[in-house]
Design an enzyme around this catalytic site. Structure first.
Site, PDB file in Angstrom:
ATOM      1  CE1 TYR A 168      -3.510  -2.661   0.296  1.00 49.06           C
ATOM      2  CE2 TYR A 168      -2.687  -3.117   2.506  1.00 49.06           C
ATOM      3  CZ  TYR A 168      -3.502  -3.452   1.434  1.00 49.06           C
ATOM      4  OH  TYR A 168      -4.309  -4.557   1.513  1.00 49.06           O
ATOM      5  CE  LYS A 210      14.933  -6.327  24.431  1.00 50.04           C
ATOM      6  NZ  LYS A 210      15.105  -5.712  25.786  1.00 50.04           N
ATOM      7  CG  ASP A 243      17.922  -4.139  27.368  1.00 55.00           C
ATOM      8  OD1 ASP A 243      18.478  -5.252  27.512  1.00 55.00           O
ATOM      9  OD2 ASP A 243      16.756  -3.931  27.748  1.00 55.00           O
ATOM     10  CG  ASP A 267      26.099  -2.453  12.449  1.00 49.40           C
ATOM     11  OD1 ASP A 267      27.227  -2.151  12.032  1.00 49.40           O
ATOM     12  OD2 ASP A 267      25.106  -1.709  12.338  1.00 49.40           O
ATOM     13  CG  ASP A 271      29.702   2.069  14.762  1.00 46.60           C
ATOM     14  OD1 ASP A 271      30.259   1.127  14.163  1.00 46.60           O
ATOM     15  OD2 ASP A 271      29.288   3.097  14.177  1.00 46.60           O
TER      16      ASP A 271
HETATM   17  C1  IPM Z   1      29.315  -2.206   9.030  1.00 46.13           C
HETATM   18  C2  IPM Z   1      28.323  -1.307   8.341  1.00 46.13           C
HETATM   19  C3  IPM Z   1      27.390  -2.114   7.450  1.00 46.13           C
HETATM   20  C4  IPM Z   1      26.693  -3.167   8.284  1.00 46.13           C
HETATM   21  C5  IPM Z   1      26.331  -1.262   6.719  1.00 46.13           C
HETATM   22  C6  IPM Z   1      26.975  -0.139   5.970  1.00 46.13           C
HETATM   23  C7  IPM Z   1      25.413  -2.068   5.868  1.00 46.13           C
HETATM   24  O1  IPM Z   1      27.620  -0.557   9.283  1.00 46.13           O
HETATM   25  O2  IPM Z   1      30.043  -2.932   8.342  1.00 46.13           O
HETATM   26  O3  IPM Z   1      29.402  -2.156  10.256  1.00 46.13           O
HETATM   27  O4  IPM Z   1      25.751  -2.866   9.018  1.00 46.13           O
HETATM   28  O5  IPM Z   1      27.105  -4.314   8.209  1.00 46.13           O
HETATM   29 MN    MN Z   2      28.405  -0.699  11.273  1.00 48.63          MN
END
Ligand code: IPM
Ligand code: MN
Ligand code: NAD
Length: 380
Positions: A168, A210, A243, A267, A271
């Site tokens: 939709y 989770k 979390d 992922d 970071d």
């Molecule tokens: C990573 C990146 C990729 C992922 C993205 C860009 C698709 O964030 O390699 O960490 O999530 O794998």
């Molecule tokens: Mn990433």
């Protein structure tokens, strides 16, 4: 480099072991290079310069084959790589990738047109992401000085799925559905890899889940991880909700050894862990096909960083460290250790890029690392 050594590797006669030779019989590793987009085009040449120096010191060669694929290729040809791109990559011993992604093209086109197909076609189901505090690099988090962990991220299934769709479109009833796919095979192999890695380290596997909120896939993840690790000598398994994990990584970053996580959780946590180490600019990653049926791919954790691209300030450490992981994978652990020691010495001496609070540009930092690896100073 023991943290980065894939322990489930078995030797095969396949050339993805990286054993080739030039006509004189010297060892040469044949590497496909995709610098890609944004700062990938700045940190990849920086890393290649240093890796070549390390190779020369250790008596082997690196034959780089550059592929001009990425967002510019997309703008010119409507595709991120040629139709036979994956077949061409398959012929190499390893793939060295910078970053992919441009602000003017949807990520669904760029990432799913290059990075994700490589990971999937070559069954690079382990995404290995070591994170540790580096000498001279202050952490924004108290008590992180001795952080030393490895994230083992499931890399080809899970939440990153093509199953689903939009219905939709443009109407009030519009909806999107995306089905996560977790398989017994997929969970078992990544959990086994994490366990073998932990057995050679401090013996702790932290499985991120989770299963209180995601009621089908995550309880399945928990069960299969538990079954895979049951009875393994020298390995302890702990399970933590994602979390709580986010909080614990900040509050007790030294409490971890090997973290095993699904594609999405791994992922996000990589970071976070990279930032705790000082900047995501220092975090490396290896996309491994442990069986070596296909080439593995080495890249930094970070992306194309359009906000700083073209300014000459990108931190090349993540790319350099990924390069060291690649040398290790190609059977050159001494050269790999030299590369790591070189960037660590430069960091310890106080040369740092702006993401780490310093003033050095990519070139200044790279030149300092290159000098450590034996590059002659430029004549004045
Ligand atoms: C990573 C990146 C990729 C992922 C993205 C860009 C698709 O964030 O390699 O960490 O999530 O794998
Ligand atoms: Mn990433
Ligand atoms: P990013 O990792 O590119 O940047 C996030 C922040 O970290 C930015 O402020 C950036 O300046 C900084 N940063 C990243 N690497 C750095 C380095 N080496 N030195 C100094 N600072 C650095 O993430 P984003 O901005 O969310 O994504 C930008 C694009 O990259 C998007 O298209 C995204 O999809 C893509 N991406 C690609 C990959 C990959 O190719 N493997 C990984 C992550 C994101």
């Amino acid at each position: 480099m023991s943290a980065n050594t894939p322990r489930t590797v078995t030797a095969t006669t396949d050339r993805h072991n990286g054993i080739s030779a030039d006509p004189t019989g010297a060892r040469v590793h044949d590497v496909a290079v995709i610098a890609g987009d944004g700062i990938g085009r700045e940190v990849v040449p920086a890393a290649i310069r240093c890796l070549d120096l390390a190779a020369a010191r250790h008596g082997f060669g690196l034959a780089w084959r550059e592929y001009d694929w990425g967002s510019d290729h997309y703008r010119r040809h409507g595709a991120m790589m040629p139709p036979d791109g994956l077949d061409r990559l398959h012929a190499h011993d390893a793939i060295f990738l910078g970053a992919v992604g441009a602000p003017d093209i949807p990520d669904t086109e760029t990432l799913w047109g290059l990075l994700i197909p490589i990971r999937r076609r070559f069954s690079q189901y382990v995404n290995l992401r070591p994170v540790r505090t580096l000498p001279g690099v202050p952490s924004p988090v108290r008590g992180a000085d001795t952080m030393d962990l490895v994230i083992v991220r499931e890399n080809v299934e899970g939440e990153y799925s093509e199953v689903g769709g939009r219905i939709y479109r443009g109407e009030p009833a519009e909806a999107a559905i995306q089905e996560a796919v977790f398989t017994r095979t997929g969970i078992t192999r990544v959990a086994a890899f994490a366990a073998e890695l932990a057995a050679g380290r401090r013996g702790l596997v932290t499985s991120v889940t989770k299963s209180n909120g995601i009621v089908h896939t995550m309880p399945f993840w928990d069960e299969v991880v538990e079954q895979t690790l049951a009875g393994r000598p020298g390995v302890r398994l702990e399970k933590i909700l994602v979390d709580a994990m986010a909080a614990k990584l900040v509050l007790a970053p030294t409490a971890f050894d090997v973290i095993v996580a699904s594609n999405l959780f791994g992922d996000i946590l990589s970071d976070l862990a990279g930032a705790i180490a000082g900047s995501i600019g220092v975090a490396p990653s290896a996309n491994l096909n442990p069986e070596r049926d296909h080439p593995s791919m080495f890249e930094p954790v970070h992306g194309s960083a359009p906000d700083i691209a073209g300014q000459g300030v990108a931190n090349p450490v993540g790319q350099l460290w990924a390069g060291a992981m690649m040398l290790d994978h190609l059977g050159e652990p001494a050269a790999a250790a030299d590369v790591v020691a070189a960037f660590e010495a430069v960091l310890a001496a106080g040369v740092r890029t702006p993401d780490l609070g310093g003033t050095a540009g990519t070139e200044e930092f790279t030149a300092a690392v290159a000098r450590h690896l034996g590059e002659a100073p430029a004549p004045h």
